[in-house]
Design a protein around this motif. Structure first.
Motif, PDB file in Angstrom:
ATOM      1  N   ALA A  76       0.819  -1.219   0.000  1.00 26.07           N
ATOM      2  CA  ALA A  76       0.000   0.000   0.000  1.00 26.07           C
ATOM      3  C   ALA A  76       0.848   1.263   0.000  1.00 26.07           C
ATOM      4  N   PHE A  78       3.142   2.046  -1.917  1.00 31.33           N
ATOM      5  CA  PHE A  78       3.412   2.553  -3.263  1.00 31.33           C
ATOM      6  C   PHE A  78       2.313   3.501  -3.731  1.00 31.33           C
ATOM      7  N   ASP A  79       1.092   3.320  -3.259  1.00 28.63           N
ATOM      8  CA  ASP A  79       0.015   4.224  -3.643  1.00 28.63           C
ATOM      9  C   ASP A  79       0.360   5.660  -3.248  1.00 28.63           C
ATOM     10  N   GLU A  80       0.902   5.818  -2.046  1.00 24.53           N
ATOM     11  CA  GLU A  80       1.292   7.140  -1.566  1.00 24.53           C
ATOM     12  C   GLU A  80       2.479   7.681  -2.356  1.00 24.53           C
ATOM     13  N   LEU A  82       3.172   6.980  -5.448  1.00 24.07           N
ATOM     14  CA  LEU A  82       2.675   7.356  -6.775  1.00 24.07           C
ATOM     15  C   LEU A  82       1.955   8.697  -6.734  1.00 24.07           C
ATOM     16  N   ARG A  83       1.121   8.897  -5.734  1.00 21.74           N
ATOM     17  CA  ARG A  83       0.425  10.183  -5.614  1.00 21.74           C
ATOM     18  C   ARG A  83       1.420  11.335  -5.469  1.00 21.74           C
ATOM     19  N   GLU A 116       5.663  -7.681  -7.383  1.00 23.21           N
ATOM     20  CA  GLU A 116       5.446  -6.324  -6.891  1.00 23.21           C
ATOM     21  C   GLU A 116       5.927  -5.288  -7.903  1.00 23.21           C
ATOM     22  N   ARG A 119       3.237  -5.065 -10.481  1.00 24.31           N
ATOM     23  CA  ARG A 119       2.084  -4.327  -9.962  1.00 24.31           C
ATOM     24  C   ARG A 119       2.368  -2.826  -9.946  1.00 24.31           C
ATOM     25  N   CYS A 120       3.522  -2.436  -9.451  1.00 23.30           N
ATOM     26  CA  CYS A 120       3.864  -1.014  -9.365  1.00 23.30           C
ATOM     27  C   CYS A 120       3.985  -0.390 -10.748  1.00 23.30           C
ATOM     28  N   LEU A 123       0.498   0.267 -12.080  1.00 22.67           N
ATOM     29  CA  LEU A 123      -0.127   1.439 -11.471  1.00 22.67           C
ATOM     30  C   LEU A 123       0.490   2.727 -12.007  1.00 22.67           C
ATOM     31  N   ALA A 124       1.815   2.749 -12.119  1.00 25.53           N
ATOM     32  CA  ALA A 124       2.505   3.942 -12.613  1.00 25.53           C
ATOM     33  C   ALA A 124       2.162   4.225 -14.066  1.00 25.53           C
ATOM     34  N   GLU A 127      -0.581   6.513 -14.860  1.00 24.95           N
ATOM     35  CA  GLU A 127      -0.314   7.945 -14.712  1.00 24.95           C
ATOM     36  C   GLU A 127       0.743   8.422 -15.707  1.00 24.95           C
TER      37      GLU A 127
END
Length: 252
Positions: A76, A78-80, A82-83, A116, A119-120, A123-124, A127
């Motif tokens: 989790a 990584f979500d922060e 990424l933001r 992982e 996954r990252c 997500l990236a 964006e």
């Protein structure tokens, strides 16, 4: 094309605005912003301010140097990260391939790191951001064979390597590594060390035998990549100016 810049963690004790001023005064073009000091993960307002200050000075944000360890950090987190990268305006997020060298990793650990990273990267990609894996001795990128295998296993177009020399680097070995990682290598961390490695930092111009051929190799295909100064002698801004002048002279 090689774009000269600096890793902001080179100056942990300076404020982000001071790093911007030093970088611009040195004639460099880009900054990789550190996630453990200048732009903490989750500090979105800070990220926006630092990104704006960077561009206002005529510089670019090379990337967000997070300390996310794929396979070892909480997913989790990584979500922060990424933001924060989005708020900073960073096109690249730096991560590490776990916290274990290949010799200390079993198949389960390696598979977890690969999953992982995939996954990252996914997500990236949503964006428009790349994920860059640090070429680091305490991770699965400690050896060239392991690093090449890692990128092949992950198989993500936006998952790319950062390269840096080991302690006591040999020119032939470094060129072999760089050639094996091209064309996907995104940046090199540029510094010169003596026999004691990290504890014996040297002026960059102590190793033209290493850096001139490495930079030429990185520039040969014309793809835009970054050369990021790091590990300045005594963290001294005056030495940084000297190293920046050396780098710029080598880049022509």
């Amino acid at each position: 094309m090689i774009v000269p810049g600096v890793v902001s963690v080179t100056f942990r004790r300076l404020a982000a605005t001071e790093v911007v001023e030093l970088t611009a005064a040195a004639g460099l073009a880009a900054i990789s912003w550190a996630g453990d000091v200048h732009v903490p993960a989750g500090a979105l307002a800070v990220a926006r301010q630092v990104g704006a200050a960077t561009t206002a000075a005529g510089l670019t944000v090379e990337g967000y140097a997070s300390y996310f360890d794929a396979g070892d950090s909480e997913p989790a987190a990584f979500d922060e990260v990424l933001r924060t990268a989005v708020a900073l305006g960073a096109p690249t997020i730096r991560v590490w391939a776990g916290k274990r060298a290949p010799a200390d990793s079993d198949a389960e650990h390696r598979a977890r790191v690969v999953r992982e990273l995939v996954r990252c990267a996914g997500l990236a990609a949503g964006e428009g951001i790349r994920v860059a894996v640090e070429f680091h001795v305490h991770t699965l990128t400690k050896t060239l064979d392991s690093a090449v295998k890692l990128f092949a296993e992950a198989g993500q177009e936006n998952l790319v390597p950062y390269w840096q020399p080991r302690e006591l680097p040999e020119v032939a070995e470094c060129l072999t590594e760089v050639r094996a990682l091209l064309p996907s290598v995104a940046a090199a961390h540029v510094f010169s060390w003596g026999a004691d490695g990290y504890d014996e930092r040297l002026p960059l111009d102590a190793r033209p035998d290493l850096w001139q051929p490495v930079l030429a190799e990185l520039a040969a295909d014309g793809v835009a990549r970054h050369a990021l100064l790091e590990f300045v002698v005594d963290d001294d801004p005056a030495m940084f100016q000297r190293d920046a002048a050396t780098l710029l002279s080598w880049l022509g």
